[in-house]
Every structure is written in C-alpha cells, then in structure tokens.
Enzyme design. Sequence first.
Site, PDB file in Angstrom:
ATOM      1  N   LYS A  33       0.831  -1.204   0.000  1.00  0.00           N
ATOM      2  CA  LYS A  33       0.000   0.000   0.000  1.00  0.00           C
ATOM      3  C   LYS A  33       0.862   1.249   0.000  1.00  0.00           C
ATOM      4  CE  LYS A  33      -3.763  -0.525   2.409  1.00  0.00           C
ATOM      5  NZ  LYS A  33      -4.289  -0.814   3.764  1.00  0.00           N
ATOM      6  N   ARG A 106      -3.153   2.986   8.551  1.00  0.00           N
ATOM      7  CA  ARG A 106      -3.454   1.853   7.678  1.00  0.00           C
ATOM      8  C   ARG A 106      -2.277   0.885   7.658  1.00  0.00           C
ATOM      9  NH1 ARG A 106      -4.747   4.797   2.056  1.00  0.00           N
ATOM     10  NH2 ARG A 106      -6.000   2.927   1.726  1.00  0.00           N
ATOM     11  N   GLY A 115      -5.986 -10.775   8.376  1.00  0.00           N
ATOM     12  CA  GLY A 115      -5.422 -11.035   9.690  1.00  0.00           C
ATOM     13  C   GLY A 115      -4.586  -9.872  10.182  1.00  0.00           C
ATOM     14  N   HIS A 491     -10.171 -42.335  -4.561  1.00  0.00           N
ATOM     15  CA  HIS A 491     -10.596 -42.822  -5.872  1.00  0.00           C
ATOM     16  C   HIS A 491     -11.514 -41.804  -6.550  1.00  0.00           C
ATOM     17  CE1 HIS A 491     -13.274 -45.206  -8.540  1.00  0.00           C
ATOM     18  NE2 HIS A 491     -12.111 -45.683  -8.941  1.00  0.00           N
ATOM     19  N   ARG A 600      -4.299 -47.192 -21.831  1.00  0.00           N
ATOM     20  CA  ARG A 600      -4.287 -48.404 -21.015  1.00  0.00           C
ATOM     21  C   ARG A 600      -5.217 -49.430 -21.642  1.00  0.00           C
ATOM     22  NH1 ARG A 600      -5.858 -44.084 -17.953  1.00  0.00           N
ATOM     23  NH2 ARG A 600      -4.463 -43.292 -16.344  1.00  0.00           N
ATOM     24  N   ARG A 659       0.083 -49.051 -23.625  1.00  0.00           N
ATOM     25  CA  ARG A 659       0.688 -49.854 -22.563  1.00  0.00           C
ATOM     26  C   ARG A 659       0.064 -51.240 -22.570  1.00  0.00           C
ATOM     27  NH1 ARG A 659      -0.120 -48.159 -16.433  1.00  0.00           N
ATOM     28  NH2 ARG A 659      -2.184 -48.996 -16.824  1.00  0.00           N
ATOM     29  N   GLU A 787       8.751 -47.318 -13.632  1.00  0.00           N
ATOM     30  CA  GLU A 787       7.905 -47.189 -12.447  1.00  0.00           C
ATOM     31  C   GLU A 787       8.570 -47.756 -11.213  1.00  0.00           C
ATOM     32  OE1 GLU A 787       3.615 -48.259 -13.609  1.00  0.00           O
ATOM     33  OE2 GLU A 787       4.885 -49.420 -14.967  1.00  0.00           O
ATOM     34  N   SER A 806       9.001 -43.807 -20.430  1.00  0.00           N
ATOM     35  CA  SER A 806       7.914 -42.977 -19.923  1.00  0.00           C
ATOM     36  C   SER A 806       7.831 -43.220 -18.423  1.00  0.00           C
ATOM     37  CB  SER A 806       6.599 -43.341 -20.606  1.00  0.00           C
ATOM     38  OG  SER A 806       5.552 -42.622 -20.007  1.00  0.00           O
ATOM     39  N   GLY A 808       6.310 -43.540 -15.156  1.00  0.00           N
ATOM     40  CA  GLY A 808       4.973 -43.700 -14.579  1.00  0.00           C
ATOM     41  C   GLY A 808       5.044 -43.194 -13.154  1.00  0.00           C
ATOM     42  N   THR A 809       4.795 -41.902 -12.992  1.00  0.00           N
ATOM     43  CA  THR A 809       5.133 -41.276 -11.709  1.00  0.00           C
ATOM     44  C   THR A 809       4.201 -41.680 -10.569  1.00  0.00           C
ATOM     45  OG1 THR A 809       3.975 -39.315 -12.491  1.00  0.00           O
ATOM     46  CG2 THR A 809       6.378 -39.325 -12.663  1.00  0.00           C
ATOM     47  N   ASN A 810       3.015 -42.206 -10.882  1.00  0.00           N
ATOM     48  CA  ASN A 810       2.157 -42.669  -9.777  1.00  0.00           C
ATOM     49  C   ASN A 810       2.820 -43.845  -9.065  1.00  0.00           C
ATOM     50  OD1 ASN A 810       0.298 -40.812 -10.584  1.00  0.00           O
ATOM     51  ND2 ASN A 810      -1.076 -42.268 -11.559  1.00  0.00           N
ATOM     52  N   ASP A 811       3.148 -44.888  -9.838  1.00  0.00           N
ATOM     53  CA  ASP A 811       3.769 -46.059  -9.238  1.00  0.00           C
ATOM     54  C   ASP A 811       5.183 -45.762  -8.757  1.00  0.00           C
ATOM     55  OD1 ASP A 811       2.170 -48.334  -8.924  1.00  0.00           O
ATOM     56  OD2 ASP A 811       1.983 -48.504 -11.095  1.00  0.00           O
ATOM     57  N   CYS A 873       3.972 -39.977 -17.562  1.00  0.00           N
ATOM     58  CA  CYS A 873       2.521 -40.113 -17.602  1.00  0.00           C
ATOM     59  C   CYS A 873       2.069 -40.322 -16.164  1.00  0.00           C
ATOM     60  CB  CYS A 873       2.105 -41.276 -18.490  1.00  0.00           C
ATOM     61  SG  CYS A 873       2.853 -42.834 -18.054  1.00  0.00           S
ATOM     62  N   TYR A 893       8.152 -34.700 -23.268  1.00  0.00           N
ATOM     63  CA  TYR A 893       6.728 -34.391 -23.117  1.00  0.00           C
ATOM     64  C   TYR A 893       6.233 -34.805 -21.730  1.00  0.00           C
ATOM     65  CZ  TYR A 893       5.871 -39.381 -23.754  1.00  0.00           C
ATOM     66  OH  TYR A 893       5.866 -40.724 -23.584  1.00  0.00           O
TER      67      TYR A 893
HETATM   68  P1  ADP Z   1      -7.612  -2.240   3.301  1.00  0.00           P
HETATM   69  O1  ADP Z   1      -6.202  -2.712   3.435  1.00  0.00           O
HETATM   70  O2  ADP Z   1      -8.590  -3.100   3.989  1.00  0.00           O
HETATM   71  O3  ADP Z   1      -7.966  -1.930   1.897  1.00  0.00           O
HETATM   72  P2  ADP Z   1      -7.348   0.586   3.711  1.00  0.00           P
HETATM   73  O4  ADP Z   1      -6.137   1.019   4.449  1.00  0.00           O
HETATM   74  O5  ADP Z   1      -7.342   0.735   2.260  1.00  0.00           O
HETATM   75  O6  ADP Z   1      -7.679  -0.893   4.147  1.00  0.00           O
HETATM   76  O7  ADP Z   1      -8.558   1.382   4.333  1.00  0.00           O
HETATM   77  C1  ADP Z   1      -9.868   1.032   4.081  1.00  0.00           C
HETATM   78  C2  ADP Z   1     -10.654   2.240   3.632  1.00  0.00           C
HETATM   79  O8  ADP Z   1     -10.554   3.284   4.569  1.00  0.00           O
HETATM   80  C3  ADP Z   1     -10.188   2.848   2.352  1.00  0.00           C
HETATM   81  O9  ADP Z   1     -10.723   2.180   1.248  1.00  0.00           O
HETATM   82  C4  ADP Z   1     -10.743   4.240   2.432  1.00  0.00           C
HETATM   83  O10 ADP Z   1     -12.072   4.266   2.011  1.00  0.00           O
HETATM   84  C5  ADP Z   1     -10.668   4.510   3.902  1.00  0.00           C
HETATM   85  N1  ADP Z   1      -9.509   5.357   4.179  1.00  0.00           N
HETATM   86  C6  ADP Z   1      -8.275   4.985   4.513  1.00  0.00           C
HETATM   87  N2  ADP Z   1      -7.479   6.056   4.663  1.00  0.00           N
HETATM   88  C7  ADP Z   1      -8.249   7.138   4.414  1.00  0.00           C
HETATM   89  C8  ADP Z   1      -8.007   8.535   4.399  1.00  0.00           C
HETATM   90  N3  ADP Z   1      -6.810   9.032   4.651  1.00  0.00           N
HETATM   91  N4  ADP Z   1      -9.034   9.341   4.093  1.00  0.00           N
HETATM   92  C9  ADP Z   1     -10.249   8.826   3.818  1.00  0.00           C
HETATM   93  N5  ADP Z   1     -10.535   7.529   3.822  1.00  0.00           N
HETATM   94  C10 ADP Z   1      -9.540   6.680   4.111  1.00  0.00           C
HETATM   95 MG    MG Z   2       1.700 -48.244 -13.136  1.00  0.00          MG
HETATM   96 MG    MG Z   3      -7.947  -0.583   0.774  1.00  0.00          MG
END
Ligand code: ADP
Ligand code: MG
Ligand code: MG
Length: 916
Positions: A33, A106, A115, A491, A600, A659, A787, A806, A808-811, A873, A893
């Site tokens: 970002k 951000r 996360g 299977h 086969r 085969r 194989e 060829s 036969g990588t399964n076996d 294969c 191939y």
């Molecule tokens: P994400 O990584 O989830 O995309 P962002 O950092 O882009 O998160 O923030 C999510 C939203 O917050 C942005 O899409 C925007 O709409 C709003 N935002 C972030 N920074 C600003 C800012 N400086 N001014 C206005 N809106 C903001």
């Molecule tokens: Mg075989």
């Molecule tokens: Mg964003």
Amino acid sequence: MAIKSKVDAKYIYSFGGGKADGNESMKNLLGGKGANLAEMAGHKNLKLPVPPGFTVTTEVCTYYYDHQKTYPKNLEKDIKKALSEVEQLMGKKFGDVKDPLLMSVRSGARKSMPGMMDTVLNIGLNDETVLGLIQNSGDARFAYDAYRRLVMMYSDVVIEKAGGMEPAKGKGIRKLMDERLEEVKKERGVSLDTELSAEDLKKLVKEFKSLTKKYLKVEFPENPWDQLMGGIGAVFASWNGKRAIEYRKIERIPDDWGTAVNVQAMVYGNMGEDSCTGVAFTRNPGNGDHYFYGEYLVNAQGEDVVAGIRTPSPINNESKNDHSKDLITLEKFMPSQFKELDEIQQRLEKHYKDMQDIEFTIEKGKLFMLQCRVGKRNGIAAVKMAAEMYQEKLIDADTAVMRVGPNQLIELLLPMIDPEEEKKNKPIAKGLPAGPGGAVGKVVFSSEEAVELGLKGEKVILVREETSPEDVDGMHKAQAILTTKGGMTSHAALVARGWGKCCIVGCNDIEIFEKEKYFLTKEGKKIHDGEWLTMNGTTGMAYEGVLELSNTDLNKNTSYKTLMTLVDKAKKLGVRTNADTPKDAEQAAYFGAEGIGLFRTEHMFYGEGSEKPLFLLRKMIMSTTVKERKSALNELFKFVKKDIKATLEVMDGKPVTIRLLDPPLHEFVPHDKEKLQELSKELGVRMSVLNRRILALHENNPMLGHRGVRLGVSYPEITEMQVRAIFEAASELIKEGKKAFPEIMIPVVMGKHELRHQKEIVDQVYLEVCEKMNVQSIPYLYGTMIETPRAALKGDSMATVADFFSFGTNDLTQMCFGFSRDDIGGFLPKYLDLKLLPEDPFVSIDQSGVGELIRIGVEKGRGIKPKLKVGICGEHGGDPESVKFCHQLGLNYVSCSPFRVPIARLAAAQAAIEEK
Ligand code: ADP
Ligand code: MG
Ligand code: MG
C-alpha cells in the site's frame, strides 16, 4: 558501525504535495500500500491527488520485534517531523481544537494479508477537537459520524484485536456497538445510518466509550498523540496476532518480512450529499470486459461500500447489476469528477500495465485517490485481460502468458454456478473441493441407479461414502460425485479430476442412510433420493435445489485461442494425454494434445460396452492350459484391435503410447455367483475348479505382485495377442491411406532382460503381421515405462533396448516412498499437518526424491541414446509445478488427463519463459 547505520537509517517515507520519498519498487520496505501511495503521489507521470501522509517502514517492525517491542530511538521525533509536513500541506494542525487535522492509520505488508490490522480512520478526534471540526465543516452530523466511527474502530482493532483481548461478551466490541447502532435506528424509525441526527450520533459516541470501558476495561484515549501512537503500535502488534501468524504459515510468508504502517491525512466521503467513497477496477474482474467498473456510496466513509451497509451505486452504466440498476451512476451524479476519475484510471492502467483495483473518495466535490494495486481476477477474466492487453500492445507475449495461473484455466473448461445465484443461497454442506466446476442433478445413492437414470438422460449426482472401481460407470454417468469420506487423492477425486468432473469429497458434515435413501445435513435436513442438489466443486459447497449453471464453449472464446497461440510459441515441452477411449482422445485433441502418452489396454474391461470383452478376459484368466488361454485370447483379439484402431485413427499419425496389460489378473475375477456359473458353463469346468483357481490367484501384496511385464513373461501369449492387435490395426489404417504411429510400452519393468524378453515377441509378431497384411513396414517405437526405482537406476542398460522411457510417476512415487497409493488416506493428512511432507507427493512430484530418480534415469538413458525420447505419464503430468520440473529436466513431453492438457501447455510455456 552497525549501530551508527541504525541511527542514520531512514524509517519514515513521506508522500503528498506532488512528491514522494518512495516508489512502487520499494514494496519490501514500504509494503504494497505504501509503495503504491508513493508511486501515485510522486511519479512524474502520475502526480495524482493523494492525501499527504507518510509510511513507517517494515524495518521498524523488524526492529520492534528484535528489541523487546521498542522503537528505534528517534522514531517519535521523525514521526513528529513527518506529521508537521502533512500539517503544512493541509493547512491544519493535528490536535488543534479550532481546526483539527485528522489522520488514518493503515497497515500494509508486502502482500495483502488478511489477519493484519484493519484501518482506523479519523484519528485525532476527541470531545474538544470534535467541536473544532463542527465549526469548520458547519456540519455537526458529519463530525459526530466521524467521531463514532473512530471510537468503534479504535476499540475494535487497537484495543480489542491488537491488544489480544478476548471478544467482549463473546461477540466482540464492534458487534456490540453495531447492535447498539441498530437499536438507535429502530428507536428513531429510520433504516439508514445517514438518517440519524447529530444528537443521536453524539449520544452514540458516549455510549460507545462506556461500552469500551465496561467490556474492555480500557478508557478510550482522548489524547490525539496517544491515539496515533496507539494505532501505529497496534499495526505492529497485529503482525504477530494469531490470525496473521496462521495466514503466514499457510501462504509461507516469512515471519521476518514485517509490516509497514501508513499514516495519512483524512479526506471525508461522509461530508454530505456532495461527498462519496468508492471502489473500482480498470476492467471488470469478474469477466475481464474492458470497461471501467465500480461502485460508490454517497455520504459514506471507509469500508462502507464493501461492508454492505447500503446498496452501493454503480459508477457507470456498465457497472449496473440487478440490485443497483435503478440507482444513479457517478457518471450522471458527478460528471466532472467521474471524468477526472476515468482519466486517472486509464493512466494508472497504462502506467502499471495491468488491471488496477482502486479506492477513491470525493470530499465536497474534490476527488482523492486512496489506494491502487494490481486487481485480483477470476480465471475467465485473467485469460481475457491477458489476451486483450497483448492485442492492445500494453504487454508483450511473454507477459501475457505469465499473467494467467495454470489452474485458473480450469474455470474456462467447466460449467460453473452463476455467481449471483450462488451468493443468494446458503450451502447445506461443505467438503473438500476435489473436482472443480458446477453441477446440478438429482441425488442417487448407488452406481446402478446413476447408470439407469443416466441412460434415460436424467441428470444425477452420485452421493456415496466413498467410491471404488466398480462405481466407475455410475460416476461417469453422473453430473457430479459427492463422497462423505476420502481425501483429495481418493478414488473419487482422482477419477473426477481426470474427467474434469465436478466432485466434492470428505464431506463429513452429512450422513448417508443408504437403505432409507436419504442423507442428513448438519442442520438436520433430510435430502432424499431424487431430490435436486447443486454442487460447487471449486469451493466444496453443496446447495439444495437447482442453481443455474453457465457454460463456456472454448471454441467461441477468442481470448483463450489468442493466449494459447502465444503459449504454444513459447513452450518447448510437448503435451500429450492419457486417454483410454477414442472419445477421450478426441476430447484431448480438441484441447491441444500432441499425442497419447498413455493408452491403457485394460480400460476396455471396465464400464460401458465392457461386458463381452470382460467375459472373454475372465475366460482367459480362468483357463488352466495354454490351449484354453489361446482360444480365449483369440476371441478377445478382435475387441482389442478394434479399440486400438479407433484410437490410432482419431490421433491421425500422432504418437499413441499403448501400454500392455498391467493390473494383477485377480482384479478381473468375478465375485458374484451368477457370473461364476456362467463362466463354469462356458469353460465346461466345475465351480470347485474355478474357486480353486481364484484362490490360487489371490496375492498378499498385489501392487508388488503378479502384474505388468510379469504377466507377459508368465503368459507370453498375452503379449503376443496385444502386439498383434496393435500391428494389424496400424497396418489396416496404413492400407486405408491413413496414418498411424503406435508406441508399444511395457509396464512395471525392473531391468533390460525383461525388456529383451518381450522385444523378441514383438519382433516376431512384427514380421508375421507385415507378411500377413502385405505391408513393407509399420512405423512404431518400442519402449518402457519406468515405475520401479531399479528401472530408473538402470536407465543406461534399459536404453540399450528401449526407444523411449515414460516415467509412470504414480507407481514410481508409490515405490520410491513405499506408500500405498490406496491407503495413503490413513496417514497422509497427519504428515501434512505436522509438515513431515510439504505436500501430497501423488499430487505434485516430490522433486528431491522421486525427481532425483527421474533425473538419474534420464541422464543414464541419454548417456547411451542421446536422442532417447522421455516423457512422464500419470496424475503429475497435469500438475503445473511438476510440469515445470519436467521442463527443467529436459523431458520431451508430459502426458496428463484430457482436461488438464491446456493447463499443462500453459505451465510448460511458463517454465520456458521463466528459464530465459
Ligand atoms: P484495506 O487494506 O482493507 O484496503 P485501507 O487502508 O485501504 O484498508 O482502508 C480502508 C478504507 O478506509 C479505504 O478504502 C478508504 O475508504 C478509507 N480510508 C483509509 N485512509 C483514508 C483517508 N486518509 N481518508 C479517507 N478515507 C480513508
Ligand atoms: Mg503403473
Ligand atoms: Mg484498501
């Protein structure tokens, strides 16, 4: 010296006001970002209206964790300095009670990471500064809307999540606050948050603060500086949050990358009816269509657009959908701002040479750019964009080929559930996505039923605990397969993948009552035999009833054709197919197969039309004398020849590797009494004799037993019959003026003497057939499957007899690991969990073990015969990573199931490009 460099290190990169310290190439230091914000703000070709701000680098994050969660000495000073630059550009001061500057915090790692900490907006507001904001904006509703958002986001992401607190009242503070917001809306009799008054919002701010105090036992910080530093610290803390760590494990992102923090001046999309916020793509990420595509919300802030607070409006007519078709477009609502945005998006795409995902805000009629990045897209869109950008000369051929993930091609080959339909429905069960695509059908619980209804032209879905080779016919007739047990290599999964059929396995949240003919969902719903079910094999979801499917015809997809032309120009590795029937062969040729790498012969004994040949095979197996066996083989001959001839004909001179019979004979022995009686009558032997013969065929370890070339050694007449069928089929085609190129392949060989033994039969039959059919010569090759580990190690001596190898990588995988393919489900999941193995070696070639055997085999074989033709294969031939590996080993191939042919072609091309 190291300490000095730390002191001098630059930890803060500013952007805004037409310049930037960083740029797009600095993703490692500034995160995705931050690097793109710098690029948009500072690059001489862009200089876009980006609110000013600064990025705290990923190095600070690493420092933070290396130094007991403390910051470099001068960091606070540097932040203050960068902040004052922003103040100057904005003409406002952070924390000023008269006209406060507000900031957003951000997070931003190198790669976007779920996360990681969510964004906090409106930092700098408190009970005093909010009054200044009211005075300056003249809009108390806006100011308190911003304030209640700050308290909510701060409490949620900084105090609760980054602070590692247990969710308040089990649901989390944000949920509690959202519920309170809903209540107030109800009390006021309004449905939208924009309809609440300043007074309502002001009261909410107060209530939110007391919720935070009550449940999180922390006071919302009033001091703007504390808010800012708290926000920055929370981003760093979230790098080692539970969810972020888990995500890194799955995606194999190193822990020491760290995250950057972006601090940026706020602009307000919630400042009234002439303000808005939106998200857009330079092309439609759902289908690749080349038009500006996006949504916006008037009088809104932050993630409201994606969060579904209100139905977002389309930015232009092209972006309208069923929900939004009556809403006013940005193009109509704010024509001049739309025009500016449209110009910017075009410049961005030209600049980055790829589809961009952008975030923007319009504050009182003024447009600001808040983010851009390469946009995610589905397979259909990826192909279309790659082909069209190449035609538009935006990118070169190699770039176009690299733009599409090989597995993304699957989406083009299969019918899919209409995505809009799918969104509206709730799945009734979830399993492992074993065979992608969508399917609709009536539920059946047995293979026989599937065949019966299938033959009547009905669409069925076969639901079973697990499947076995006896179910193959029913599986073939079914639209899709759902099993409650089994894993990705069961299977059902293997068979479905080979056919490109929709399949879900290991769906253990349903229970099958086979006798009563229904299954029970987790929620207690009974789905009976004959009821409709829809499956999404790409995600593993099953839905009750009929959801609409959309189909794609490859021949009509000009983008696909353009892309594959580039693919074929780039690749060096050949791609063949594993096909057992003329129909499979035709399908594969349509997908661009350059030959058959594995045909086969035993296939004719399974499934449709197999009754007669299977009976004859059984007769042959049950024979006790050579004479009996020869007479049974004689009858079988014409079936084998017919099958081979049809396939050679379809391939029209392209190589067809046939085969010879491979499976242990007992696999074909009948077990039901009726069939046995029929046999006993035909052969004129008593049942007791038959039963004794069956007992004699029993093996303790059939995978390592009497199979492959060992059958041909014990019963040379079996080899002889097959080879005769091959040569006669080929010579008949030649005489009809057609082309045929069979390659005779001997399975499960362990050394050159076996190969020699069989070669003598081949040579003998060749002469006989040439004479009988009156042809001068029949083009063919004689080769071996590799194989067994021994065969690989003896590549040099094997090459003295064989024209081709060829693998036969399964076996080969089975014998190299000593893992039984059919029993792997019992222990592999644990191995993968504990990371004793990086992945299922039956899905992707184990490059350092099995791959080493292949490397040795190739090297030794080519040491004797430099031009030795080598291929693989088996399932691996359609796995992109394995294909790339085969390219690196210099194979001629790979051969894979028909539906994987385009995927293998693309992977082969990418391997060649990557090598450059
Ligand atoms: P994400 O990584 O989830 O995309 P962002 O950092 O882009 O998160 O923030 C999510 C939203 O917050 C942005 O899409 C925007 O709409 C709003 N935002 C972030 N920074 C600003 C800012 N400086 N001014 C206005 N809106 C903001
Ligand atoms: Mg075989
Ligand atoms: Mg964003």
